[in-house]
Design an enzyme around this catalytic site. Structure first.
Site, PDB file in Angstrom:
ATOM      1  N   ASP A  89       0.929  -1.099   0.262  1.00  0.00           N
ATOM      2  CA  ASP A  89       0.050  -0.022   0.100  1.00  0.00           C
ATOM      3  C   ASP A  89       0.789   1.225   0.294  1.00  0.00           C
ATOM      4  OD1 ASP A  89      -2.161   2.029   0.666  1.00  0.00           O
ATOM      5  OD2 ASP A  89      -3.413  -0.351   0.620  1.00  0.00           O
ATOM      6  N   HIS A  94      -3.907   4.762   4.126  1.00  0.00           N
ATOM      7  CA  HIS A  94      -4.740   3.133   3.928  1.00  0.00           C
ATOM      8  C   HIS A  94      -3.581   2.109   4.547  1.00  0.00           C
ATOM      9  CE1 HIS A  94      -6.261   1.024   0.930  1.00  0.00           C
ATOM     10  NE2 HIS A  94      -7.331   1.184   1.783  1.00  0.00           N
ATOM     11  N   SER A 116     -11.911  -3.336   0.284  1.00  0.00           N
ATOM     12  CA  SER A 116     -10.276  -3.549   1.009  1.00  0.00           C
ATOM     13  C   SER A 116     -10.151  -2.872   2.382  1.00  0.00           C
ATOM     14  CB  SER A 116      -9.377  -1.708   1.040  1.00  0.00           C
ATOM     15  OG  SER A 116      -9.406  -1.343   1.420  1.00  0.00           O
TER      16      SER A 116
END
Length: 640
Positions: free
Chosen positions: A141, A179, A351
């Site tokens: 990520d 994230h 996700s």
């Protein structure tokens, strides 16, 4: 031996409005490292390092290939690369790297941990003693905040790297790039020092590969997905192509080969586990078969559900989704791991569901570290639960599995998965059957019309090493020219009658590019027989008046042999003596172990030959289990 070599990221060159090219090139070339370096220098490139290795066999000869990543450092020598074609005996292909659009599939934390734990039985898996200990998960990520109190106790520097910067600075502390930290918290936030949340596998080791905080190319993805593949067990990717209902995109050639290589060589030969979200483009009419990552047989594609079992607005359907986890909670903003050692709120998305799934998979691998990548997929298929999820398209396939385009085989059940892992017997090696020459079509399809192709396959029964008796994955590769790609829909019907919607209409997809060697995958035929008639149907549903468009179609049938108790010649002729139910269902129930018995219910009386051992079932005509199973060939030769 084919090796994948990585280049340093070069200066960007914008050659057109839509595409940004880099100075990085990927090349597959025959020869050893010394030969590769010599040819690179000859044509103005620098060899930057190895990504992965594969064997390449032609006939009876095993060739050494290097799939290298070269940096082109002399701009005035741009014309030299074309001269590589004068090395036809060494160079197989050469590709300049372009910047790819990859978006994060935003997630938020579980708003009701009790519901999350009860319906997915995560707490029950904890009570059996499984917490993810000994399992390594890495989040691909924008980096993770390694000093966050929730992550620091489980942070693993050996599972972390900064691919964007090519250095060891793996921290992410900005509010924008949070994230990866959120996903990492869902997977493995520590229990005792938790400030914001507790991870699903709260004793697993967690790492972060920073690869979204910069230009993403095929090289960046390949490096990230192959980093420390002998050490990392689970790779969690919370991103994919843009979910705008118009994009058709997937892994480049390097990444495809790394995925294929990693399931053969990762985890000391047991295969790396890749977990992917199915996508967040439902409100824009997107379809996850147009995402080549979640559509791959090598990834575990995870869908999302609200805690009430309803469909989130953003959910994308498709038949490659394997299972579901919680990831949408009625649009409430909930607290999760935040930047700069804080807690924060996050939006829902697939996700988060994929992060929950990665945690459940870590619990399962702790229960049985010897599971292969295909063992894990089998366990997911046969233990996932459909009853809590509301969907209009639940159906039972020809092998007795309940499956949906929205939710795959159902909601992950952590307790059932770890229990199944404890007693699991490894499935045999994967077989691949490819039949294509007999089903090439080139026809004209008019607006509103349907193109149908029926193909009879034997599962490559005449080719013993490729023979596929029962199906895991089916892949259909197509070449289609069409005036508006979003008007097409495609279905595949198996010999058992299971219909997979490979593609649905996408109202926002105005592309005239069609499909070029695009692979659609379905898992809905899992456990069914490969042999028989497969029907492919392509329909043009016009969104506007237009002339018919020419279709050039190549249908490639690829399946995997999965059966674990009998040899292939025996599979073709064996039946159960005395049972009145379908031969295949009886056979699967009889010779399989563990979870299969919860899938198949027989509709016939107990075989007289096993009456001495006892026969259990809900009624005299419903024999479900028998201590000994007597099988026989068609020539009445009995097998014990």
């Amino acid at each position: 031996m084919a090796r994948f070599i990585a280049l340093w990221m070069g200066t960007l060159l914008q050659l057109c409005h839509a595409t940004i090219y880099t100075n990085d090139w990927a090349i597959k070339i025959r020869g050893d490292l010394e030969s590769v370096n010599r040819i690179a220098e000859k044509y103005g490139f620098t060899n930057m390092g190895q990504v992965s290795a594969l064997k390449h066999e032609e006939g009876n000869y095993l060739h050494n290939y290097q799939t290298c990543i070269w940096k082109f450092h002399l701009l005035e020598n741009w014309k030299y690369w074309a001269n590589l074609t004068v090395e036809p005996l060494m160079v197989e292909w050469l590709k300049q790297q372009v910047v790819q659009r990859r978006v994060k599939r935003i997630s938020r934390q579980c708003s009701d941990s009790k519901a999350c734990q009860s319906h997915m039985n995560i707490a029950a898996a904890w009570r059996r003693g499984y917490t993810g200990k000994g399992v390594v998960v890495s989040v691909l990520d924008d980096g993770i905040e390694r000093e966050h109190p929730d992550l620091k106790p489980n942070y693993d520097p050996f599972a972390s790297f900064d691919v964007n910067g090519q250095d060891q600075d793996r921290s992410s502390t900005s509010a924008v790039n949070n994230h990866g930290t959120q996903c990492a918290g869902v997977v493995a936030a520590a229990a005792n020092s938790s400030r914001c949340t507790v991870g699903v596998s709260f004793h697993a080791r967690i790492g972060g590969i920073r690869m979204l905080d910069g230009d993403v190319t095929d090289i960046v993805e390949a490096q990230s997905l192959s980093f420390s593949s002998g050490y990392i067990d689970v790779y969690l990717a919370g991103w994919g192509p843009k979910d705008d209902g118009a994009t058709l995109d997937g892994p480049g050639p390097l990444t495809r080969l790394v995925l294929q290589d990693s399931v053969q060589t990762g985890r000391q030969g047991r295969g790396s586990i890749f977990v992917w979200p199915s996508g967040n483009g439902g409100e824009r009419g997107d379809y996850c078969s147009c995402d080549g990552y979640s559509n791959s047989i090598y990834t575990i594609s995870i869908s999302s559900s609200t805690q009430h079992g309803s469909q989130p607005d953003y959910l994308e359907p498709c038949p490659s989704t394997l299972a579901t986890a919680y990831g949408g909670w009625d649009r409430e903003e909930m607290v999760t791991v935040g930047p700069q050692q804080s807690c924060s709120t996050a939006q829902s998305g697939t996700s988060l569901a994929a992060s929950v799934a990665a945690g459940v998979i870590a619990l399962t691998l702790e229960a049985n570290p010897l599971l292969t990548w295909r063992d894990l997929q089998h366990i997911i298929v046969c233990t996932s639960k459909a009853h809590h999820l509301s969907a209009p398209d639940w159906r039972v396939n020809g092998a007795g599995y309940k499956v949906s385009h929205l939710y795959g085989f159902g909601l992950l059940d952590a307790e059932s998965m770890v229990k199944e892992a404890e007693r699991w017997k490894q499935v045999p090696s994967q077989h691949e059957c490819a039949e294509e020459a007999a089903i090439q079509l080139s026809r004209l399809i008019h607006p509103g019309s349907v193109l149908m192709s029926v193909h009879e396959t034997t599962g490559c029964s005449s080719k013993a090493p490729q023979h596929v008796a029962y199906v895991e994955h089916v892949v259909v590769r197509v070449n289609i020219s069409h005036g508006r790609r979003g008007d097409l829909s495609i279905t595949l019907t198996s010999p058992s009658g299971t219909t997979s919607q490979l593609l649905a209409n996408r109202p926002l997809d105005n592309s005239t590019e069609g499909f070029q060697n695009w692979e659609f995958m379905t898992a809905h035929c899992w456990g069914e027989q490969a042999a028989g008639e497969w029907t492919l149907k392509i329909q043009d549903t016009p969104s506007q008046k237009k002339d018919g468009s020419k279709l050039g179609l190549l249908f490639l049938f690829v399946t995997s042999q999965y059966y674990e108790t009998c040899t292939e010649p025996r599979l073709a002729a064996v039946k159960i003596q005395g049972w009145a139910s379908r031969d295949k269902a009886s056979y699967l129930s009889a010779v399989s172990q563990g979870c299969w018995r919860s899938v198949f219910t027989l509709a016939g009386p107990c075989d007289p030959e096993c009456s001495d051992d006892g026969c259990e079932g809900p009624g005299p005509q419903q024999c479900v289990t028998c201590l000994h199973f007597f099988l026989k060939f068609k020539n009445n030769t009995r097998l014990a």
